[in-house]
Design a protein around this motif. Sequence first.
Motif: not given
Length: 65
Positions: A54, A57-58, A60-61
Amino acid sequence: MVIHSSTSHAVRFTRKKGGLRTVTISRFNDEFERVDYPEYSKICAEIEQENNLKTLREMRRIKNC
């Protein structure tokens, strides 16, 4: 679930969306599945891995915005 305290006769705990509950040891054992230490360790590792994914991903976002 979070166990707040226990005695030789009772356990006090809360679930995610519930209030504080006090139940006898036998009732607690009936309501919840027993987990041995190797299985517990595996579950903890899976939760940690999920949290790490998580976070990645955060990151990367945010980078792609």
